[in-house]
Structure formats: structure tokens, C-alpha cells
Design a protein around this motif. Structure first.
Motif, short mmCIF file in Angstrom:
data_model
loop_
_atom_site.label_atom_id
_atom_site.label_comp_id
_atom_site.label_asym_id
_atom_site.label_seq_id
_atom_site.Cartn_x
_atom_site.Cartn_y
_atom_site.Cartn_z
N ARG A 80 -46.15 70.61 31.26
CA ARG A 80 -47.43 70.08 31.74
C ARG A 80 -47.27 69.49 33.14
O ARG A 80 -48.06 69.78 34.05
N LYS A 84 -49.02 70.92 36.63
CA LYS A 84 -49.90 70.05 37.42
C LYS A 84 -49.41 69.91 38.85
O LYS A 84 -50.18 70.04 39.80
N VAL A 96 -57.19 69.97 39.32
CA VAL A 96 -56.79 70.13 37.93
C VAL A 96 -57.29 68.94 37.14
O VAL A 96 -57.00 67.79 37.46
N TYR A 117 -59.88 73.21 35.23
CA TYR A 117 -59.97 72.79 36.63
C TYR A 117 -61.40 72.87 37.14
O TYR A 117 -62.27 73.47 36.52
#
Length: 142
Positions: A80, A84, A96, A117
Motif C-alpha cells: 500500500r 501510494k 490518490v 483516485y
């Protein structure tokens, strides 16, 4: 599509399709525009490992470093954060909102990464799902 809507979308950009394709007959490079171009760029970022582009060594998400890792909750957090950061650094046309990492198939090592997003200039919400296999190549028959 009316002309006003096209003008409003031009900030989303256009570029070569990936993988690169040529139209038959005219031998012109096929281009993608607007939302399709952003989705292709997200896909390209997710597939690219660090150092793969000589003049942009930090381009990409570097997800390959997670190959063959044990599928644990900490790995979900690492993926994750990597996604990002990569999208923040490499795709300025979007913001995002959320990255969801799910272990969809433990046997085959499938990890689905969903990116929610917003386009920066229109605040339109979209998402992108990227299938990432931790156990790459394990489906080969002996």
C-alpha cells in the motif's frame, strides 16, 4: 462527445499506447487520450521496477521486491505504501484517495491492488484494479 467536453478533458493528456502499437497501413503510433492515458500510466508505474529507466531511476512502484514474500498483513501495508508513494511521485494528474491491498488467492499468490483516485482538475472519482502475483511463475507444469 461535444467540443466543450473534449476541451475540458485535454488537461488529462495523451501519449503513446503501452505496449507500443502501430496502426496497420499508415504505420502511425497508436495514442491513448484522457482517462485511458492515465490508466495506462498507472499500469506502467505499477509494472516498472526502480532503476529500469536509466534517466528516471526512481520511476515505478518497485513491486517486484515483494516477489516470494510471505503474504501477511504487514506485506499489505508495505505494498500500500509503495503504491501510494509511486503514484504521488510519478502521476501528477491524480490524487490518490485510497489504496486497498487484498490477498485474493493465497494458492497462486494473487494480490489485487485497488487504487481509488480523483482527477486533480475535475474532482471526478475513479478506480483502478491491478492484479499482482507474488508467486510469479508458479503455475508452470513440470
Amino acid at each position: 462527445m461535444d467540443k466543450q467536453r473534449i476541451i475540458q478533458k485535454e488537461f488529462l493528456g495523451s501519449g503513446w499506447s503501452f505496449p507500443v502499437k502501430f496502426s496497420s497501413g499508415s504505420y502511425q503510433v497508436q495514442l491513448t487520450k484522457y482517462e485511458d492515458n492515465i490508466n495506462e500510466m498507472i499500469n506502467l508505474i505499477m509494472q516498472t521496477t526502480f532503476g529500469e529507466r536509466p534517466f528516471e531511476p526512481q520511476f515505478g512502484a518497485g513491486l517486484q521486491r515483494f516477489f516470494f514474500k510471505e503474504m501477511r498483513p504487514t506485506l499489505q501495508g508495505e505494498i500500500r505504501d509503495a503504491v501510494k508513494s509511486a503514484l504521488l511521485d510519478n502521476e501528477p494528474r491524480i490524487k490518490v484517495v485510497e489504496v486497498i491491498v487484498e490477498f485474493s488467492d493465497l494458492q497462486s499468490g494473487l494480490v489485487e491492488i485497488t487504487v481509488n483516485y480523483i482527477y486533480n482538475q475535475t474532482n471526478t472519482r475513479h478506480n483502478y484494479v491491478y492484479p499482482f502475483y507474488i508467486k510469479e511463475g508458479t503455475n508452470l507444469k513440470k
